[in-house]
Design a protein around this motif. Structure first.
Motif, PDB file in Angstrom:
ATOM      1  N   ALA A 249       0.821  -1.198   0.000  1.00 32.66           N
ATOM      2  CA  ALA A 249       0.000   0.000   0.000  1.00 32.66           C
ATOM      3  C   ALA A 249       0.864   1.261   0.000  1.00 32.66           C
ATOM      4  CB  ALA A 249      -0.923  -0.003   1.206  1.00 32.66           C
ATOM      5  N   GLU A 250       1.946   1.246   0.709  1.00 31.74           N
ATOM      6  CA  GLU A 250       2.821   2.405   0.751  1.00 31.74           C
ATOM      7  C   GLU A 250       4.203   2.007   0.257  1.00 31.74           C
ATOM      8  OE1 GLU A 250       4.347   2.475   5.247  1.00 31.74           O
ATOM      9  OE2 GLU A 250       2.182   2.716   5.021  1.00 31.74           O
ATOM     10  N   SER A 251       4.863   2.949  -0.380  1.00 29.44           N
ATOM     11  CA  SER A 251       6.181   2.619  -0.913  1.00 29.44           C
ATOM     12  C   SER A 251       7.221   2.665   0.210  1.00 29.44           C
ATOM     13  CB  SER A 251       6.560   3.604  -2.017  1.00 29.44           C
ATOM     14  OG  SER A 251       6.671   4.900  -1.480  1.00 29.44           O
ATOM     15  N   MET A 252       8.169   1.739   0.111  1.00 28.30           N
ATOM     16  CA  MET A 252       9.214   1.666   1.126  1.00 28.30           C
ATOM     17  C   MET A 252      10.346   2.609   0.746  1.00 28.30           C
ATOM     18  SD  MET A 252       9.296  -2.458   1.505  1.00 28.30           S
ATOM     19  CE  MET A 252      10.731  -2.484   2.524  1.00 28.30           C
ATOM     20  N   THR A 253      11.014   3.141   1.765  1.00 32.02           N
ATOM     21  CA  THR A 253      12.181   3.950   1.477  1.00 32.02           C
ATOM     22  C   THR A 253      13.324   3.021   1.074  1.00 32.02           C
ATOM     23  OG1 THR A 253      12.993   3.867   3.743  1.00 32.02           O
ATOM     24  CG2 THR A 253      11.464   5.653   3.193  1.00 32.02           C
ATOM     25  N   LYS A 254      14.362   3.601   0.536  1.00 30.03           N
ATOM     26  CA  LYS A 254      15.504   2.798   0.102  1.00 30.03           C
ATOM     27  C   LYS A 254      16.141   2.066   1.281  1.00 30.03           C
ATOM     28  CE  LYS A 254      19.042   3.241  -3.299  1.00 30.03           C
ATOM     29  NZ  LYS A 254      19.723   4.132  -4.221  1.00 30.03           N
ATOM     30  N   PHE A 255      16.218   2.728   2.423  1.00 28.55           N
ATOM     31  CA  PHE A 255      16.801   2.110   3.616  1.00 28.55           C
ATOM     32  C   PHE A 255      15.955   0.926   4.071  1.00 28.55           C
ATOM     33  CE2 PHE A 255      17.057   1.746   8.255  1.00 28.55           C
ATOM     34  CZ  PHE A 255      18.405   1.453   8.384  1.00 28.55           C
ATOM     35  N   GLU A 256      14.630   1.085   4.092  1.00 32.24           N
ATOM     36  CA  GLU A 256      13.749  -0.004   4.520  1.00 32.24           C
ATOM     37  C   GLU A 256      13.838  -1.189   3.570  1.00 32.24           C
ATOM     38  OE1 GLU A 256      10.075   2.081   4.607  1.00 32.24           O
ATOM     39  OE2 GLU A 256      10.206   2.519   6.746  1.00 32.24           O
ATOM     40  N   ALA A 257      13.924  -0.910   2.274  1.00 35.10           N
ATOM     41  CA  ALA A 257      14.043  -1.994   1.298  1.00 35.10           C
ATOM     42  C   ALA A 257      15.366  -2.738   1.493  1.00 35.10           C
ATOM     43  CB  ALA A 257      13.947  -1.436  -0.117  1.00 35.10           C
TER      44      ALA A 257
END
Length: 110
Positions: free
Chosen positions: A2-10
């Protein structure tokens, strides 16, 4: 999602899923970097190899400790969020249908 992940979270999610691959790649890059560093120093070849191995081993131990910390805090966060609850959240109509099917089965069994 539903929400896009940040680069760090990915990146963090990938590391959590591939812990051993991450530690292995870190070890290989540590060995390569350490050999490159030791090559510029005026030591015998055997001493260069030993120092490179020791540096890479220390880096690997630090990576394993980091992976253990990530696993611990990830597990703790999941417990707090209720993902390890004893009773899963099942919609009530699924529970009713399952109970009805069980009653039908038991009535035909007798």
């Amino acid at each position: 999602m539903a929400e896009s992940m940040t680069k760090f979270e990915a990146m963090r999610e990938w590391v959590v899923e591939h812990k051993l691959r991450t530690v292995g790649c870190l070890w290989a890059s540590g060995i390569a970097g350490s050999i490159a560093y030791e090559w510029s120093r005026p030591n015998k070849f055997s001493v260069k190899v030993i120092h490179a191995r020791m540096n890479a081993q220390a880096l690997t131990l630090a990576a394993l400790a980091g992976a253990a910390l990530v696993e611990y805090y990830d597990h703790k966060a999941k417990q707090t969020a209720g993902e390890y609850a004893k009773q899963p959240n099942i919609p009530i109509d699924v529970v009713r249908n399952t109970a009805a099917m069980r009653n039908d089965f038991n009535s035909h069994k007798n």
